[in-house]
Design an enzyme around this catalytic site. Structure first.
Site, PDB file in Angstrom:
ATOM      1  N   GLU A   5       0.991  -1.144  -0.535  1.00 13.28           N
ATOM      2  CA  GLU A   5      -0.237   0.069  -0.572  1.00 13.28           C
ATOM      3  C   GLU A   5       0.999   1.346  -0.239  1.00 13.28           C
ATOM      4  OE1 GLU A   5      -3.385   0.021  -0.594  1.00 13.28           O
ATOM      5  OE2 GLU A   5      -4.192  -1.508  -0.052  1.00 13.28           O
ATOM      6  N   LYS A  34      -3.985  11.176   1.145  1.00 17.42           N
ATOM      7  CA  LYS A  34      -5.555  10.262   1.000  1.00 17.42           C
ATOM      8  C   LYS A  34      -6.503  10.803   1.194  1.00 17.42           C
ATOM      9  CE  LYS A  34      -8.030   6.136   2.589  1.00 17.42           C
ATOM     10  NZ  LYS A  34      -8.315   5.047   3.152  1.00 17.42           N
ATOM     11  N   ASN A  88      -7.975   2.518  -5.299  1.00 13.20           N
ATOM     12  CA  ASN A  88      -7.748   1.156  -5.537  1.00 13.20           C
ATOM     13  C   ASN A  88      -6.912   0.853  -6.670  1.00 13.20           C
ATOM     14  OD1 ASN A  88      -9.635   1.124  -3.697  1.00 13.20           O
ATOM     15  ND2 ASN A  88     -11.487   1.666  -5.413  1.00 13.20           N
ATOM     16  N   HIS A 114      -7.008  -8.172  -5.898  1.00 14.55           N
ATOM     17  CA  HIS A 114      -8.481  -8.633  -5.347  1.00 14.55           C
ATOM     18  C   HIS A 114      -8.965  -9.948  -5.704  1.00 14.55           C
ATOM     19  CE1 HIS A 114      -9.903  -4.219  -3.843  1.00 14.55           C
ATOM     20  NE2 HIS A 114      -9.483  -5.180  -2.793  1.00 14.55           N
TER      21      HIS A 114
HETATM   22  N1  GLY Z   1      -8.889   1.724   0.995  1.00 17.86           N
HETATM   23  C1  GLY Z   1      -9.028   2.280  -0.124  1.00 17.86           C
HETATM   24  C2  GLY Z   1     -10.338   3.236   0.036  1.00 17.86           C
HETATM   25  O1  GLY Z   1      -9.993   3.851   1.340  1.00 17.86           O
HETATM   26  O2  GLY Z   1     -11.175   4.101  -0.743  1.00 17.86           O
END
Ligand code: GLY
Length: 352
Positions: A182, A222, A240, A247
């Site tokens: 990640e 984020k 993603n 996935h």
């Molecule tokens: N893990 C991706 C999101 O929080 O959108």
């Protein structure tokens, strides 16, 4: 708060702080007393797993609720058991749930908080790298069904998130590597929030930052993406990147891959798909491979992958808005590209 970095997730009157650094977990009582959502709380339901072993002090009456270890805990039955436990404890709507753990704990505790009494505040104390840079931030909560991962859930933003980098030191190497996949993803998101962090490095590479700043940089990226598209109607899907193949490999289930390891394979694959479509060149594919290698991720397709099965599984990924929508790199950075043909998907699998 010496040595603690504060990053805000800017969501108007639901904005919240993410505190990152060694010892951040010790800020829990202060954070609870300062947040408008938790200042009146008289009880804290602390949700954790036996293996986590991280103690917290909410500074108010608390009771600990252990959910089973592992991904197995992410099921509706766990939510029912937790909510019954909260009720026996006397938790009310003005109290708080505190999740202490990795992604499984924050997903489950966050969802229980979202539905208990139609919603109580939750604070996440993220104890894994993956939890700190992804799962605990952004308000996605939920559990799995037999039919697939994360199929039931809610967007429920926390009141605060504490990312204690001290506890990362005790994580097994494999658990850290699960977070590195990640981490690698954030090198490619292309958010303006990365710029102040990149400016601190000699050659403009997130990998040069010390771990606390690197976690904070990922959280800042984020936070910016989530603030621009909280409920994933568009841009949030960029988070993603690398996840479609990841996935599929996880659903297929025969491979011994942690989520972040699967994302690493998916990032390299997405670069190969983008190159086959003429969106990026060899140098950009090499950049993906360099970043992955720098995190010790070999990103090879596991032996025995059945290409037909994987391509079929791409269509079942709940993140796909049609059978073959991929987040791909390109001249203007990442974007969701619909209608990628099976021949291209197979060609890139062959190049892995
Ligand atoms: N893990 C991706 C999101 O929080 O959108």
């Amino acid at each position: 708060m010496a040595g603690i970095i504060r990053v805000d997730v800017p969501l108007g009157d639901r904005s919240y702080p993410v505190l990152v650094g060694a010892g951040a977990r010790h800020q829990l009582a202060t954070v609870l007393s300062e947040s408008r959502l938790t200042a009146a709380a008289q009880r804290a339901a602390v949700v954790t797993q036996r293996g986590i072993g991280v103690e917290v002090d909410p500074g108010i009456a608390s009771e600990s609720f252990e959910i089973p270890d592992g991904e197995q805990a992410k099921q509706l039955a766990t939510i029912g058991e937790l909510c019954s436990g909260f009720s026996r404890f006397g938790l009310t709507r003005r109290d708080v749930v505190v999740a202490v753990g990795g992604g499984v704990v924050t997903d489950v505790a966050g969802f229980a908080a979202a539905v208990y009494h139609r919603g109580v505040a939750v604070v996440h104390v993220a104890t894994t790298l993956l939890g700190q840079i992804d799962a605990a931030v952004g308000g996605k909560t939920g559990v799995n069904l037999a039919e697939g991962k994360n199929l039931v859930g809610a967007f429920w933003q926390p009141a605060a998130v504490l990312c204690d980098t001290e506890v990362l030191g005790s994580l097994p190497e494999r658990e850290l590597r699960a977070g590195y996949g990640e981490l690698a993803k954030y090198h490619f998101i292309g958010s303006p929030a990365a710029e102040p962090w990149l400016a601190k490095t000699p050659s403009g590479d997130l990998g040069e930052l010390p771990i606390g700043e690197r976690v904070a940089a990922c959280v800042a990226i984020k936070a910016e993406v989530v603030a621009s598209d909280e409920t994933e109607s568009g841009r949030r899907a960029l988070l993603n990147y690398g996840h479609t193949l990841a996935h599929a490999l996880e659903i297929e289930g025969r491979f011994d891959l942690r989520h972040g390891e699967a994302v690493a394979v998916g990032l390299r694959y997405a670069a190969l798909v983008a190159r086959l479509l003429g969106r990026i060149d060899d140098a950009r594919v090499a950049e993906h491979e360099r970043v992955l290698a720098a995190y010790g991720l070999d990103a090879k397709l596991p032996a025995g992958v059945d290409a037909d099965e994987i391509i079929e599984l791409f269509g079942r990924d709940k993140k796909a808005t049609d059978a073959v929508t991929f987040v791909l790199d390109g001249p203007s950075g990442l974007e969701a590209v619909p209608g990628v043909e099976a021949g291209v998907l197979r060609g890139a699998l062959d190049q892995m």
